[in-house]
Design an enzyme around this catalytic site. Structure first.
Site, PDB file in Angstrom:
ATOM      1  N   GLU A  31       0.859  -1.179   0.000  1.00 16.57           N
ATOM      2  CA  GLU A  31       0.000   0.000   0.000  1.00 16.57           C
ATOM      3  C   GLU A  31       0.897   1.232   0.000  1.00 16.57           C
ATOM      4  O   GLU A  31       1.837   1.329   0.786  1.00 16.57           O
ATOM      5  CB  GLU A  31      -0.876  -0.016   1.251  1.00 16.57           C
ATOM      6  CG  GLU A  31      -1.717   1.213   1.452  1.00 16.57           C
ATOM      7  CD  GLU A  31      -2.858   1.326   0.464  1.00 16.57           C
ATOM      8  OE1 GLU A  31      -2.937   2.357  -0.221  1.00 16.57           O
ATOM      9  OE2 GLU A  31      -3.667   0.383   0.384  1.00 16.57           O
ATOM     10  N   ARG A 193     -17.305   3.057   2.500  1.00 17.81           N
ATOM     11  CA  ARG A 193     -16.500   1.951   1.961  1.00 17.81           C
ATOM     12  C   ARG A 193     -17.387   0.911   1.285  1.00 17.81           C
ATOM     13  O   ARG A 193     -18.527   0.665   1.694  1.00 17.81           O
ATOM     14  CB  ARG A 193     -15.738   1.260   3.096  1.00 17.81           C
ATOM     15  CG  ARG A 193     -15.050   2.182   4.093  1.00 17.81           C
ATOM     16  CD  ARG A 193     -13.798   2.779   3.541  1.00 17.81           C
ATOM     17  NE  ARG A 193     -12.813   1.759   3.237  1.00 17.81           N
ATOM     18  CZ  ARG A 193     -12.017   1.201   4.168  1.00 17.81           C
ATOM     19  NH1 ARG A 193     -12.099   1.580   5.434  1.00 17.81           N
ATOM     20  NH2 ARG A 193     -11.124   0.297   3.823  1.00 17.81           N
ATOM     21  N   TRP A 196     -17.083  -5.674   1.303  1.00 17.24           N
ATOM     22  CA  TRP A 196     -16.279  -6.682   0.625  1.00 17.24           C
ATOM     23  C   TRP A 196     -16.917  -8.075   0.734  1.00 17.24           C
ATOM     24  O   TRP A 196     -16.313  -9.028   1.234  1.00 17.24           O
ATOM     25  CB  TRP A 196     -14.861  -6.683   1.180  1.00 17.24           C
ATOM     26  CG  TRP A 196     -14.106  -5.412   0.879  1.00 17.24           C
ATOM     27  CD1 TRP A 196     -14.535  -4.324   0.183  1.00 17.24           C
ATOM     28  CD2 TRP A 196     -12.766  -5.109   1.271  1.00 17.24           C
ATOM     29  NE1 TRP A 196     -13.570  -3.364   0.107  1.00 17.24           N
ATOM     30  CE2 TRP A 196     -12.464  -3.818   0.775  1.00 17.24           C
ATOM     31  CE3 TRP A 196     -11.788  -5.789   2.004  1.00 17.24           C
ATOM     32  CZ2 TRP A 196     -11.222  -3.196   0.978  1.00 17.24           C
ATOM     33  CZ3 TRP A 196     -10.564  -5.178   2.209  1.00 17.24           C
ATOM     34  CH2 TRP A 196     -10.281  -3.896   1.700  1.00 17.24           C
ATOM     35  N   ASP A 306      -9.218  -4.617  -7.616  1.00 11.67           N
ATOM     36  CA  ASP A 306      -8.427  -3.776  -6.721  1.00 11.67           C
ATOM     37  C   ASP A 306      -7.469  -4.602  -5.863  1.00 11.67           C
ATOM     38  O   ASP A 306      -7.593  -5.815  -5.745  1.00 11.67           O
ATOM     39  CB  ASP A 306      -9.383  -2.987  -5.830  1.00 11.67           C
ATOM     40  CG  ASP A 306      -8.772  -1.720  -5.252  1.00 11.67           C
ATOM     41  OD1 ASP A 306      -7.582  -1.471  -5.502  1.00 11.67           O
ATOM     42  OD2 ASP A 306      -9.495  -0.984  -4.566  1.00 11.67           O
ATOM     43  N   GLU A 309      -1.816  -6.256  -2.515  1.00  9.35           N
ATOM     44  CA  GLU A 309      -0.517  -5.936  -1.898  1.00  9.35           C
ATOM     45  C   GLU A 309      -0.363  -6.468  -0.473  1.00  9.35           C
ATOM     46  O   GLU A 309       0.695  -6.316   0.122  1.00  9.35           O
ATOM     47  CB  GLU A 309      -0.320  -4.412  -1.828  1.00  9.35           C
ATOM     48  CG  GLU A 309      -0.538  -3.680  -3.132  1.00  9.35           C
ATOM     49  CD  GLU A 309      -1.967  -3.216  -3.329  1.00  9.35           C
ATOM     50  OE1 GLU A 309      -2.217  -2.489  -4.294  1.00  9.35           O
ATOM     51  OE2 GLU A 309      -2.845  -3.608  -2.509  1.00  9.35           O
ATOM     52  N   ARG A 362      -4.314  -2.382  -9.856  1.00  9.06           N
ATOM     53  CA  ARG A 362      -3.303  -1.414  -9.432  1.00  9.06           C
ATOM     54  C   ARG A 362      -2.026  -2.101  -8.962  1.00  9.06           C
ATOM     55  O   ARG A 362      -0.938  -1.580  -9.141  1.00  9.06           O
ATOM     56  CB  ARG A 362      -3.853  -0.510  -8.320  1.00  9.06           C
ATOM     57  CG  ARG A 362      -3.941  -1.157  -6.953  1.00  9.06           C
ATOM     58  CD  ARG A 362      -4.401  -0.189  -5.876  1.00  9.06           C
ATOM     59  NE  ARG A 362      -4.231  -0.753  -4.549  1.00  9.06           N
ATOM     60  CZ  ARG A 362      -4.669  -0.181  -3.434  1.00  9.06           C
ATOM     61  NH1 ARG A 362      -5.315   0.966  -3.490  1.00  9.06           N
ATOM     62  NH2 ARG A 362      -4.466  -0.743  -2.266  1.00  9.06           N
ATOM     63  N   ASP A 379      -4.403   5.034  -5.550  1.00  7.06           N
ATOM     64  CA  ASP A 379      -5.132   6.040  -4.783  1.00  7.06           C
ATOM     65  C   ASP A 379      -4.270   7.266  -4.500  1.00  7.06           C
ATOM     66  O   ASP A 379      -3.540   7.309  -3.508  1.00  7.06           O
ATOM     67  CB  ASP A 379      -5.604   5.443  -3.451  1.00  7.06           C
ATOM     68  CG  ASP A 379      -6.544   4.265  -3.647  1.00  7.06           C
ATOM     69  OD1 ASP A 379      -7.080   4.113  -4.754  1.00  7.06           O
ATOM     70  OD2 ASP A 379      -6.728   3.498  -2.684  1.00  7.06           O
ATOM     71  N   HIS A 454     -13.543   9.063 -10.507  1.00  5.03           N
ATOM     72  CA  HIS A 454     -13.816   8.450  -9.207  1.00  5.03           C
ATOM     73  C   HIS A 454     -14.424   9.531  -8.322  1.00  5.03           C
ATOM     74  O   HIS A 454     -13.946  10.661  -8.293  1.00  5.03           O
ATOM     75  CB  HIS A 454     -12.520   7.919  -8.586  1.00  5.03           C
ATOM     76  CG  HIS A 454     -12.746   6.910  -7.491  1.00  5.03           C
ATOM     77  ND1 HIS A 454     -13.603   7.114  -6.435  1.00  5.03           N
ATOM     78  CD2 HIS A 454     -12.213   5.672  -7.293  1.00  5.03           C
ATOM     79  CE1 HIS A 454     -13.592   6.063  -5.645  1.00  5.03           C
ATOM     80  NE2 HIS A 454     -12.763   5.176  -6.138  1.00  5.03           N
TER      81      HIS A 454
END
Length: 654
Positions: A31, A193, A196, A306, A309, A362, A379, A454
């Protein structure tokens, strides 16, 4: 060995530095953080959470590869944590680390390091030769390149259709709507958010199929969102994908053998990670989530894939029932993004209309481009700087293009924002301003393979959106048409990227390798060989300094949209909002007559609109009545004090 004046470029997407000479930094996907050296925000954020803000080198895309100004290139074929050291002017030092003993593996065995050294006559040749190994990206479908804007919307059926109708009435060409909260949403200290749990949330989007039908009948497509993580906060076990994956042993585990629960952005936002080192887990994710829920369940044309990482270095991964030896998480950490990209590519290849679908990621590993259709720069903050703002997005595209990231884009306007009030009436904010949104739009028109917006991490009532005012709608719609006008040219560049590995948006030194004035520039970019762009990268500026290299005899630089012939060398250029500093070679007309004609036509319309004041930001869009904008220091202190920032890879007691 290294020559004293040798510059080093590449290493995946590097956001804050173009030339790495004199620097030391690790190669590890992670990140990127919030701030990344932008002070005092970085210092204060790290007081709240260790390493929360990131550093100048933290990147979603760290690749052990570089090329130099002396036409030399080096790359490694491993995924291990490594450190490149360029602090000595006469040599390069590379360290590789691996703790084999922690896995119970015989530490007496040799650690094999494979790589390659490339020599060439130009940077183009080196990029092309390197991508023979790393892989070359899959061409984007025509609609994504040429259909106009991909508008990021969210908030439920009614809000999406309202904003869609508003932009349609403004004459915005729309290739697709990107609806990231299709699975639902939660609110926490970080903002609004996405939930998920990758199933269509019909409470949030009632009448989903009817909404899609209304949108798609106009030729506009719909994209959604997914990542390799599953929230453990869904109480209904029959609906919880986390519970289903955990029951079958498909999640990354901790030292106790339980699902390794991490958090992201807020202490209450916790999740587990699908174990892509386990083939059974990967197949389950592909069939049950990507195919069943993402494609068949939502009936869309693609998604943002998305993250990738966060694999912990101390996790237990792999199918331990079938393998005697555990998979090394230290090795797999940097490989995880590649496996995540590969999984998304596989599910699309299995569909009958696979060539008409797109996903974008990303997190990037060395060989991710082989399986990718599109990347994006991650981001960024809603700021201008090269630590974590607009300029950093440009640097990411320039450096990534040398490492196989041939087609990329960024969130137009940036993503990370903050809006907090104290005492109920003094509001401190880092929010997206109209001017930044318009300047980002102008840059993305030329650098981005797909032209996507976005709403941001809020989004709150003070953030400028493309539909916030008549001027923002007019400006965005105009440049969406400019992006669309370059369809034929951009399609040619995509074909070139697929066959040679060259990036569609590239550093000027690739086109003019013998001109030393271009080598170290960090604020110019070319769309292919014919269009030069010098973006405005600071607030309040209405002119830029640029360097235009000498062209071959008979060719000249033409200013867009005025069509005035320009001199070469260092020049100062007027660049008001609506008329960015863009030049094209005079030979562009002969090489790409269709694109040239449309580009010139749209340019004339843009210029006329600007001269009529259509792009003037309304004052109340940037300075809201009753809102006090304090200094950056005050905002940063409040931001750090009130907001847990960034994702930390720690076990949370469930």
């Amino acid at each position: 060995e290294s020559e004293t004046d040798e510059a080093f470029f590449g290493f995946g997407e590097q956001y804050s530095s173009w030339n790495m000479k004199g620097k030391r930094f690790p190669i590890v996907t992670q990140e990127q953080g919030i701030g990344r050296g932008l002070q005092p925000l970085t210092f204060l954020a790290d007081l709240v959470e260790k390493a929360a803000a990131g550093l100048w080198h933290t990147s979603y895309s760290s690749i052990p590869q570089y090329l130099t100004s002396k036409n030399r290139s080096l790359y490694f074929r491993h995924y291990l944590y490594s450190v490149f050291d360029f602090r000595d002017s006469s040599f390069v030092e590379v360290s590789v680390a691996r703790n084999l003993n922690s896995l119970g593996i015989n530490t007496g065995q040799c650690l094999e390091i494979l790589g390659g050294i490339l020599l060439g006559f130009s940077g183009k040749e080196l990029v092309s030769r390197y991508t023979e190994y790393a892989g070359r990206m899959i061409p984007l479908p025509h609609w994504a390149l040429c259909g106009g804007a991909v508008l990021g919307l969210e908030g439920g059926t009614e809000e999406v259709m309202r904003a869609y109708a508003e932009m349609k009435d403004a004459g915005t060409p729309m290739a697709a709507l990107w609806i990231q909260d299709w699975s639902g949403y939660v609110k926490d200290d970080f903002g609004t958010r996405v939930l998920w749990n990758w199933k269509l949330n019909e409470d949030h989007y009632p009448g989903w199929d009817q909404m899609l039908s209304e949108i798609q009948k106009t030729g506009t497509r719909v994209l959604t969102y997914v990542n390799p993580y599953l929230t453990n906060k869904v109480s209904d076990q029959n609906s919880s994908l986390f519970h289903q994956a955990a029951e079958q042993g498909y999640l990354v585990r901790n030292s106790s053998g339980d699902p390794y629960v991490q958090r992201c952005g807020a202490r209450t936002f916790t999740f587990g990670t699908i174990d892509l080192a386990n083939p059974k887990a990967a197949e389950w994710y592909l069939s049950e989530i990507l195919e069943k829920n993402m494609i068949l369940g939502s009936n869309t044309s693609g998604w943002m894939a998305d993250f990738g990482e966060y694999l912990p270095f101390d996790s237990i991964i792999g199918d331990t029932e079938s393998n005697d030896r555990p998979v090394d998480p230290q090795y797999f950490h940097n490989r995880f993004p590649e496996e995540w990209t590969k999984l998304n590519s596989r599910v699309m290849e299995q569909q009958s209309g696979s060539k008409d679908m797109v996903f974008f990621t990303r997190a990037i590993s060395t060989r991710s481009p082989k399986y990718a259709r599109l990347f994006w720069a991650g981001d960024q903050m809603v700021t201008w700087d090269k630590e974590d703002g607009l300029h950093s997005a440009l640097l990411a595209i320039l450096s990534g293009g040398l490492s196989g990231v041939a087609m990329s884009h960024s969130d137009i306007g940036g993503y990370t924002m903050i809006e907090r009030c104290i005492f109920g009436f003094i509001c401190l904010y880092i929010t997206r301003k109209c001017e930044l949104l318009m300047r980002w739009t102008e840059l993305s028109t030329f650098t981005d393979a797909m032209f996507r917006t976005h709403l941001g991490s809020g989004p709150g009532r003070y953030e400028a959106q493309v539909y916030s005012s008549n001027s923002s709608k007019a400006h965005f719609s105009s440049f969406a048409r400019v992006h669309q006008s370059l369809c034929e040219y951009r399609s040619h560049l995509v074909d070139e990227a697929h066959t040679t590995g060259l990036p569609i948006a590239r550093h000027p030194m690739l086109e003019f390798p013998s001109d030393p004035n271009l080598t170290f520039l960090e604020s110019q970019v070319m769309l292919g060989p014919d269009i030069m762009v010098i973006p405005v990268l600071a607030p309040g500026k209405k002119s830029v300094s640029a360097y235009l290299p000498l062209l071959e005899k008979g060719e000249s630089w033409i200013r867009w949209p005025s069509l005035a012939q320009s001199k070469t060398g260092w020049i100062q250029i007027e660049a008001p909002i609506g008329e960015p500093a863009v030049f094209f070679r005079s030979g562009f007309k002969l090489r790409h007559p269709e694109a040239h004609e449309k580009f010139v036509k749209e340019g004339a319309m843009v210029r006329a609109a600007r001269e009529m004041g259509a792009f003037d930001c309304p004052r109340d869009m940037d300075y809201r009545l009753g809102v006090v904008e304090l200094t950056q220091l005050a905002m940063a202190i409040t931001f750090a004090a009130l907001l847990p920032i960034c994702c930390q890879k720690k076990v949370i007691t469930q």
